[in-house]
Design a protein around this motif. Structure first.
Motif, PDB file in Angstrom:
ATOM      1  N   GLY A 160     106.092  14.574  15.995  1.00  0.00           N
ATOM      2  CA  GLY A 160     106.525  15.962  15.811  1.00  0.00           C
ATOM      3  C   GLY A 160     106.018  16.560  14.518  1.00  0.00           C
ATOM      4  N   LEU A 161     105.696  15.698  13.565  1.00  0.00           N
ATOM      5  CA  LEU A 161     105.209  16.178  12.268  1.00  0.00           C
ATOM      6  C   LEU A 161     103.912  16.970  12.412  1.00  0.00           C
ATOM      7  CD1 LEU A 161     105.723  16.174   9.230  1.00  0.00           C
ATOM      8  CD2 LEU A 161     104.497  14.006   9.085  1.00  0.00           C
ATOM      9  N   MET A 162     103.079  16.630  13.409  1.00  0.00           N
ATOM     10  CA  MET A 162     101.818  17.352  13.594  1.00  0.00           C
ATOM     11  C   MET A 162     102.064  18.804  13.966  1.00  0.00           C
ATOM     12  SD  MET A 162      99.773  14.975  12.856  1.00  0.00           S
ATOM     13  CE  MET A 162     101.083  14.263  11.856  1.00  0.00           C
ATOM     14  N   PHE A 163     103.065  19.041  14.828  1.00  0.00           N
ATOM     15  CA  PHE A 163     103.394  20.404  15.216  1.00  0.00           C
ATOM     16  C   PHE A 163     104.019  21.169  14.039  1.00  0.00           C
ATOM     17  CE2 PHE A 163     103.403  18.041  19.215  1.00  0.00           C
ATOM     18  CZ  PHE A 163     102.589  18.852  20.008  1.00  0.00           C
ATOM     19  N   LYS A 173      92.642  30.030  -1.120  1.00  0.00           N
ATOM     20  CA  LYS A 173      91.988  30.400   0.132  1.00  0.00           C
ATOM     21  C   LYS A 173      91.815  29.198   1.056  1.00  0.00           C
ATOM     22  CE  LYS A 173      91.596  34.589  -1.403  1.00  0.00           C
ATOM     23  NZ  LYS A 173      92.465  35.654  -0.873  1.00  0.00           N
ATOM     24  N   TYR A 174      92.291  28.066   0.659  1.00  0.00           N
ATOM     25  CA  TYR A 174      92.239  26.845   1.463  1.00  0.00           C
ATOM     26  C   TYR A 174      93.671  26.389   1.728  1.00  0.00           C
ATOM     27  CZ  TYR A 174      93.057  24.918  -3.195  1.00  0.00           C
ATOM     28  OH  TYR A 174      93.570  24.659  -4.443  1.00  0.00           O
ATOM     29  N   ILE A 175      93.850  25.551   2.746  1.00  0.00           N
ATOM     30  CA  ILE A 175      95.191  25.056   3.066  1.00  0.00           C
ATOM     31  C   ILE A 175      95.154  23.532   3.174  1.00  0.00           C
ATOM     32  CG2 ILE A 175      97.112  25.113   4.689  1.00  0.00           C
ATOM     33  CD1 ILE A 175      96.313  27.889   5.509  1.00  0.00           C
ATOM     34  N   ASN A 176      95.712  22.889   2.162  1.00  0.00           N
ATOM     35  CA  ASN A 176      95.857  21.435   2.130  1.00  0.00           C
ATOM     36  C   ASN A 176      97.346  21.110   2.114  1.00  0.00           C
ATOM     37  OD1 ASN A 176      93.068  21.381   1.852  1.00  0.00           O
ATOM     38  ND2 ASN A 176      93.127  21.099  -0.368  1.00  0.00           N
ATOM     39  N   ILE A 177      97.765  20.202   2.972  1.00  0.00           N
ATOM     40  CA  ILE A 177      99.184  19.874   3.082  1.00  0.00           C
ATOM     41  C   ILE A 177      99.435  18.442   2.609  1.00  0.00           C
ATOM     42  CG2 ILE A 177     101.149  19.638   4.648  1.00  0.00           C
ATOM     43  CD1 ILE A 177     100.259  22.502   4.256  1.00  0.00           C
ATOM     44  N   GLY A 178     100.375  18.287   1.688  1.00  0.00           N
ATOM     45  CA  GLY A 178     100.776  16.963   1.224  1.00  0.00           C
ATOM     46  C   GLY A 178     101.904  16.423   2.097  1.00  0.00           C
ATOM     47  N   ILE A 179     101.849  15.154   2.402  1.00  0.00           N
ATOM     48  CA  ILE A 179     102.887  14.506   3.212  1.00  0.00           C
ATOM     49  C   ILE A 179     103.500  13.378   2.392  1.00  0.00           C
ATOM     50  CG2 ILE A 179     103.430  13.336   5.367  1.00  0.00           C
ATOM     51  CD1 ILE A 179     102.405  16.146   5.799  1.00  0.00           C
ATOM     52  N   ALA A 180     104.779  13.485   2.080  1.00  0.00           N
ATOM     53  CA  ALA A 180     105.454  12.444   1.305  1.00  0.00           C
ATOM     54  C   ALA A 180     105.584  11.181   2.159  1.00  0.00           C
ATOM     55  CB  ALA A 180     106.832  12.927   0.855  1.00  0.00           C
ATOM     56  N   ASN A 191      92.204  20.906   4.476  1.00  0.00           N
ATOM     57  CA  ASN A 191      91.713  21.892   5.446  1.00  0.00           C
ATOM     58  C   ASN A 191      92.378  21.712   6.803  1.00  0.00           C
ATOM     59  OD1 ASN A 191      89.781  22.895   3.508  1.00  0.00           O
ATOM     60  ND2 ASN A 191      88.535  21.087   3.953  1.00  0.00           N
ATOM     61  N   VAL A 192      93.701  21.616   6.775  1.00  0.00           N
ATOM     62  CA  VAL A 192      94.447  21.356   8.015  1.00  0.00           C
ATOM     63  C   VAL A 192      94.333  22.501   9.011  1.00  0.00           C
ATOM     64  CG1 VAL A 192      96.091  19.779   6.952  1.00  0.00           C
ATOM     65  CG2 VAL A 192      96.538  22.217   6.891  1.00  0.00           C
ATOM     66  N   ASP A 193      94.005  23.697   8.538  1.00  0.00           N
ATOM     67  CA  ASP A 193      93.905  24.844   9.443  1.00  0.00           C
ATOM     68  C   ASP A 193      92.691  24.743  10.371  1.00  0.00           C
ATOM     69  OD1 ASP A 193      92.514  25.083   7.009  1.00  0.00           O
ATOM     70  OD2 ASP A 193      92.195  27.226   7.332  1.00  0.00           O
ATOM     71  N   SER A 194      91.731  23.890  10.021  1.00  0.00           N
ATOM     72  CA  SER A 194      90.518  23.758  10.835  1.00  0.00           C
ATOM     73  C   SER A 194      90.497  22.461  11.657  1.00  0.00           C
ATOM     74  CB  SER A 194      89.280  23.808   9.925  1.00  0.00           C
ATOM     75  OG  SER A 194      89.277  22.719   9.018  1.00  0.00           O
ATOM     76  N   LYS A 195      91.623  21.731  11.671  1.00  0.00           N
ATOM     77  CA  LYS A 195      91.669  20.451  12.378  1.00  0.00           C
ATOM     78  C   LYS A 195      92.646  20.511  13.539  1.00  0.00           C
ATOM     79  CE  LYS A 195      90.393  17.814   8.257  1.00  0.00           C
ATOM     80  NZ  LYS A 195      90.836  16.845   7.226  1.00  0.00           N
ATOM     81  N   SER A 196      92.341  19.742  14.581  1.00  0.00           N
ATOM     82  CA  SER A 196      93.219  19.678  15.741  1.00  0.00           C
ATOM     83  C   SER A 196      94.402  18.764  15.461  1.00  0.00           C
ATOM     84  CB  SER A 196      92.439  19.158  16.960  1.00  0.00           C
ATOM     85  OG  SER A 196      92.098  17.780  16.761  1.00  0.00           O
ATOM     86  N   ILE A 197      95.374  18.798  16.359  1.00  0.00           N
ATOM     87  CA  ILE A 197      96.548  17.939  16.220  1.00  0.00           C
ATOM     88  C   ILE A 197      96.155  16.467  16.279  1.00  0.00           C
ATOM     89  CG2 ILE A 197      98.608  17.171  17.463  1.00  0.00           C
ATOM     90  CD1 ILE A 197      99.342  20.043  17.926  1.00  0.00           C
ATOM     91  N   ASN A 198      95.220  16.123  17.149  1.00  0.00           N
ATOM     92  CA  ASN A 198      94.771  14.734  17.254  1.00  0.00           C
ATOM     93  C   ASN A 198      94.066  14.277  15.976  1.00  0.00           C
ATOM     94  OD1 ASN A 198      95.674  14.033  19.866  1.00  0.00           O
ATOM     95  ND2 ASN A 198      94.001  15.188  20.788  1.00  0.00           N
ATOM     96  N   GLN A 199      93.239  15.152  15.396  1.00  0.00           N
ATOM     97  CA  GLN A 199      92.556  14.819  14.140  1.00  0.00           C
ATOM     98  C   GLN A 199      93.562  14.609  13.015  1.00  0.00           C
ATOM     99  OE1 GLN A 199      89.956  18.311  14.106  1.00  0.00           O
ATOM    100  NE2 GLN A 199      88.148  16.962  14.218  1.00  0.00           N
ATOM    101  N   LEU A 200      94.560  15.474  12.949  1.00  0.00           N
ATOM    102  CA  LEU A 200      95.576  15.347  11.899  1.00  0.00           C
ATOM    103  C   LEU A 200      96.380  14.062  12.067  1.00  0.00           C
ATOM    104  CD1 LEU A 200      96.912  19.034  11.725  1.00  0.00           C
ATOM    105  CD2 LEU A 200      95.482  17.861  10.038  1.00  0.00           C
TER     106      LEU A 200
END
Length: 437
Positions: A266-269, A299-306, A320-329
């Motif tokens: 669910g974290l991917m969604f 202008k970029y989106i990077n997400i940190g995951i604890a 660059n999570v905005d340019s990656k698919s759920i499977n890639q993430l």
């Protein structure tokens, strides 16, 4: 005929080091007898230095920031020989109430008033009448001892106050109060912030103990969290999102995967919903400049995951999570999580985050208050989803509700914007088709 007279620092009660705060003369100036030519300051008092002779200034031997003592040369002045008799070779503060023709340093602001016929020529307060002040505090700030003591009691480094509203820029108590208010609103605190430390306790007196050294990760994390807690005015907003349809879709996707393929969590969604909200509300994808004057929009989106590891909490960053698919993430997060647990993450893997997600969903809980991972301005907390009866207007129906906790820097984000941001995430999670818009 003219004589060259030296103006020197008078006896100031045996103080060896006096700070020069202000110099009011320059070569070529014409000064009168007893005209104020400089402002000096000790850790006991501030004083105006009067000219011991009237005439034309030939040379000035001091400048602001210098340290002088009794007998130090201040300036040389050219005077007429007829006026030389009026010159006092040595100035003594205690003579100020005895001889009107003998100038003395002038106290401007003392913690304890001294009654004299002429306040402008009051003697220097004795140490017994002055508050005890830590001499480690810089005395270059233009403030009286009482103001210094007041600042110290509040944990304020008075040298950080660049200008005051008192006479000749002298710092007043109101200036210290204003500095504290500004520091609180901007999240700026002095080193130590005047906070008393927790006293050491010998726990062995109560029973058997064992001492374990903290891991380096936990020590550094603790230092950073303490720094953030002291500097950021944080607010946490709690919400619940209906993820019934999203969870059904996730289960269906995983059913199609082989054993070797990475499963979707669910974290991917949540990441995708978060990205959509950050694009809609750019202030969440920003950092406040060090001086607190500007907002730096990214202008970029990077997400940190604890990620919880045996050595402590680490935060790998997905770029660059905005340019990656759920499977890639999902694949990238699985790889970095494994590295984190094995202690193989590189520093670059944990840098450049725009916003962090801290998920306790695998453990439990109903809500918590995550601390912002500065210099980011917000962090999203996630706890375990559970089935709840939800009223649809006609009846209660079972829905899978996901608790969300958003903590944000109140200097950048106000309450209304935080609520709208969370509502956007909630809406996207409740109907993931919106992520395609």
């Amino acid at each position: 005929m003219a004589d060259l007279i030296e103006i020197k620092v008078p006896d100031v009660g045996g103080v060896a080091s006096i700070d020069v705060v202000e110099v009011l003369i320059k070569p070529g100036d014409t000064v009168a007898l007893e005209q104020i030519i400089a402002t000096l300051e000790t850790d006991k008092a501030s004083m105006d230095l009067p000219a011991s002779a009237g005439g034309t200034i030939q040379q000035v031997h001091i400048k602001p920031g210098d340290k002088v003592g009794e007998g130090s040369l201040v300036a040389t002045v050219l005077v007429n020989s007829a006026d030389t008799a009026q010159v006092a070779a040595t100035l003594k503060p205690e003579q100020s109430t005895q001889s009107p023709t003998t100038p003395a340093p002038t106290i401007q602001e003392q913690p304890a008033p001294v009654k004299t016929p002429e306040p402008a020529k009051a003697a220097i307060a004795s140490p017994a009448s002055t508050p005890v002040i830590d001499h480690s505090i810089s005395v270059t700030a233009h403030a009286s001892p009482s103001v210094r003591l007041f600042a110290r009691e509040l944990g304020v480094d008075i040298t950080k106050i660049t200008a005051g509203n008192g006479r000749k820029g002298r710092i007043l108590k109101d200036d210290v109060k204003s500095f504290v208010k500004r520091a609180i609103s901007e999240g700026v605190t002095q080193s130590g912030a005047g906070i008393p430390s927790i006293p050491a306790v010998d726990f062995s007196q109560f029973g058997e103990t064992e001492t374990l050294k903290l891991s380096k990760i936990k020590r550094l994390t603790g230092q950073n969290l303490s720094r953030v807690w002291l500097n950021l005015p944080m607010v946490t907003y709690h919400e619940e999102a209906d993820i019934t349809e999203m969870e059904a879709f996730r289960v269906a996707l995983n059913a199609e995967k082989t054993k070797d393929e990475t499963k979707i969590t669910g974290l991917m969604f949540i990441i995708k919903a978060l990205v959509a909200a950050m694009k809609q509300f750019p202030s969440f994808n920003a950092s406040l400049s060090a001086d607190g004057e500007n907002l730096i929009l990214k202008k970029y989106i990077n997400i940190g995951i604890a990620v919880d590891t045996p050595n402590g909490l680490v935060v790998p960053v997905l770029r660059n999570v905005d340019s990656k698919s759920i499977n890639q993430l999902a694949s990238e997060l699985a790889e970095k999580s494994d590295k984190a647990r094995l202690g193989k993450l590189m520093p670059a893997d944990m840098q450049g985050g725009c916003l962090t997600i801290s998920s306790l969903g695998g453990i439990g809980g109903t809500a918590f208050t995550p601390i912002v991972n500065a210099p980011e301005v917000a962090i999203l907390g996630v706890t375990r989803a559970k089935m709840q009866p939800v009223w649809n207007g006609k009846e209660f129906i079972p829905r899978l509700m996901l608790p969300l906790d958003l903590t944000y820097d109140h200097r950048v984000i106000d309450g209304a914007e935080g609520a709208r941001f969370m509502a956007h995430i909630k809406q996207n999670l409740s109907d993931i088709r919106r992520l395609l818009l």
